[in-house]
Design an enzyme around this catalytic site. Structure first.
Site, short mmCIF file in Angstrom:
data_model
loop_
_atom_site.label_atom_id
_atom_site.label_comp_id
_atom_site.label_asym_id
_atom_site.label_seq_id
_atom_site.Cartn_x
_atom_site.Cartn_y
_atom_site.Cartn_z
CG ASP A 260 -3.40 3.98 -2.67
OD1 ASP A 260 -2.52 3.26 -2.19
OD2 ASP A 260 -4.54 4.07 -2.18
CG ASP B 162 -1.85 1.19 1.25
OD1 ASP B 162 -2.04 1.82 0.20
OD2 ASP B 162 -2.40 1.48 2.32
#
Length: 532
Positions: A335, A125
């Site tokens: 992201d 992440d």
């Protein structure tokens, strides 16, 4: 440059003398000045016109004197490490894994933590900072392999007390001082991380333990490294973390001080950069310290309220097929922890309208599908699906290789959907589906995002370059083939065969005289530069 001088070398004289046989030799004399000597102190004073820079000059052989020398040595060692272009990756391998819908469309990798080491399958992440794993669980996702159809081994739970290298992070630690959840300086440093997904969070306390890594570089074989990192002991998870997303933990790759890339760079183990690559077959790679290639394209990260706390970039325009939409610029968060790509509503409407105009298939509505622009096509009809790309500043083009999701239907028909989603914010999110097919380089040192088309090959498996001496019968630096002489016999240069010893000595004398004159000019120039 003046503040980084380690030592000074002043050219003082050049000497000419005759060797036996009439040859001439040239000798240079130099004087070395230590950076903390009286001579260097006087030089700094003369250069600045006062003694202000010499007030804190360390006394020779004092504790401060040795601390400054040691500090400089450590800095040089870190620079030396970084210059090796060392890449680090998890000890179980650099490979990333993709399990589709069962594990919430995220990419994962296996990592080892603690002593003895325990393995965890963590989601990757880039939109958050903390590395956390299920730990002393109060409320965690199921960890048994039988609960998941894609896993061939059980997932693990971390117990800090069973690791000999684990230690708790206290509230008095510099990385915990800002925590609003601390009650006393000596208490455990608690954490609560809330994510954008509805009611999705992880909470517990912070510990320090060893992350097991392997290294590969141009100058050294693979080796094992244990790096101290901050880990969230995730005692309680909620929302998506109980429903298939990151059941065994998550590795935050953001720019914050507690992220794994930040801690590895601060320790001098890597250059302050990392790369991730997701290929079209659901696999990929992750490397810490990777700054990409010189031929990659790039764009600058954007500060948010003056700070670089997330990986934001600015898109100048969006193109569908050969048509670039006017006024289609926006800012986007890069992201890897977001499965698909979200666009601001105004940009979304422009893109889907243009895509729908160019595609030659019938649009269909599919209930409970997150993508609203889906199409039904027959395998017998030629199909045209327009390409997509983003254009960044300085005309840097980002080709999108995975903007379509498709699956087969009955009777020879196939459904495909444009995998962009209308966002609720005034910025977009460039998710992992749009990263597919690229080596994405998060160059945090230069505050740039780099990318290049890649099949996600593993540099750690490449053939080594052996810098061994060449065989005695071969030149260590052969000429390019077109410059090599086809005559295999050794022939002396014609001029050397005709030049006498006397003329050779005269030539050397002329060369030495010229060198002496040049050195004298350099000395005069240096004296002028040192004048206050």
């Amino acid at each position: 440059m003046e503040n980084r001088v380690v030592g000074l070398m002043i050219l003082s004289f050049c000497f000419l003398y005759w060797r036996p046989g009439g040859s001439v030799a040239l000798t240079f004399s130099t004087k070395l000045i230590h950076r903390f000597s009286d001579e260097a102190k006087a030089l700094w004073t003369s250069r600045n016109g006062n003694a202000s820079n010499a007030v804190s000059w360390p006394r020779r052989n004092s504790s401060e004197y040795f601390e400054l020398l040691l500090g400089n040595d450590l800095k040089r060692q870190r620079i030396k490490l970084g210059s090796h272009n060392q890449l680090l990756f998890p000890s179980e391998g650099s490979k990333t894994l993709f399990f589709g819908n069962e594990l919430d469309w995220l990419h994962y990798t296996w990592i080892d933590i603690g002593t003895p080491n325990v393995s965890f399958l963590v989601a990757l992440d880039a939109g958050s900072d903390l590395l956390w794993v299920p730990c002393d669980c109060i409320q965690c996702a199921p960890l048994s392999a039988s609960y998941y159809t894609s896993l061939d081994r059980d997932l693990n739970e971390y117990t800090p007390s069973l690791s000999s290298t684990s230690r708790n992070l206290s509230c008095s630690h510099e990385l915990c001082e800002a925590s609003p959840y601390c009650k006393s300086g000596n208490g455990l440093c608690p954490y609560i991380v809330e994510y954008d997904s509805d009611n999705t969070s992880s909470s517990g306390y912070l510990v320090v333990d060893k992350l097991h890594l392997k290294s590969v570089s141009d100058r050294a074989p693979q080796s094992s490294i244990q790096a101290s990192v901050i880990i969230g002991c995730g005692r309680k998870q909620s929302g998506g973390y109980l429903d298939g997303a990151a059941p065994d933990g998550l590795m935050g790759l953001g720019p914050g001080n507690i992220s794994v890339p930040s801690l590895l760079a601060k320790a001098g183990l890597i250059q302050n950069s990392f790369s991730i690559c997701f290929d079209e077959n659901g696999s990929g790679r992750i490397f810490f310290g990777d700054k990409g290639t010189g031929s990659q394209q790039y764009t600058s990260f954007l500060p948010i309220e003056g700070k670089f706390e997330t990986y934001f970039v600015g898109v100048e325009s969006c193109c569908v097929g050969n048509f670039c939409l006017p006024r289609s610029g926006f800012q986007a968060l890069v992201d890897s922890g977001t499965s698909f790509t979200f666009l601001p509503s105004e940009i979304y409407d422009k893109i889907v309208t243009e895509f729908d105009k160019q595609v030659n298939a019938k649009r269909v509505s599919i209930p409970d599908n997150p993508w609203k622009y889906c199409y039904n096509s027959s395998s017998e009809e030629p199909l045209h699906i327009p390409d997509m790309r983003f254009v960044f500043p300085m005309n840097q083009s980002f080709e999108i290789h995975n903007h379509i999701y498709s699956y087969s239907e009955a009777q020879g028909f196939r459904i495909f959907c444009l995998t962009v989603i209308r966002g609720d914010e005034d910025y977009g999110v460039l998710g992992q589906n749009f990263m597919t097919g690229h080596r994405m380089v998060f160059d945090r040192e230069n505050l740039k995002l780099g990318w290049s088309h890649s099949n996600c090959e593993d540099p750690s498996e490449r053939t080594s370059i052996h810098l061994t001496p060449p065989p005695s019968d071969k030149s260590p630096n052969p000429l390019p083939k077109e410059q090599q002489n086809s005559n295999t016999q050794g022939v002396a240069p014609p001029l050397s065969a005709k030049t006498s010893a006397k003329s050779s000595s005269a030539l050397r004398l002329q060369a030495c005289t010229l060198l002496c004159l040049v050195s004298s000019l350099l000395l005069l120039l240096l004296i002028c530069l040192l004048q206050p």
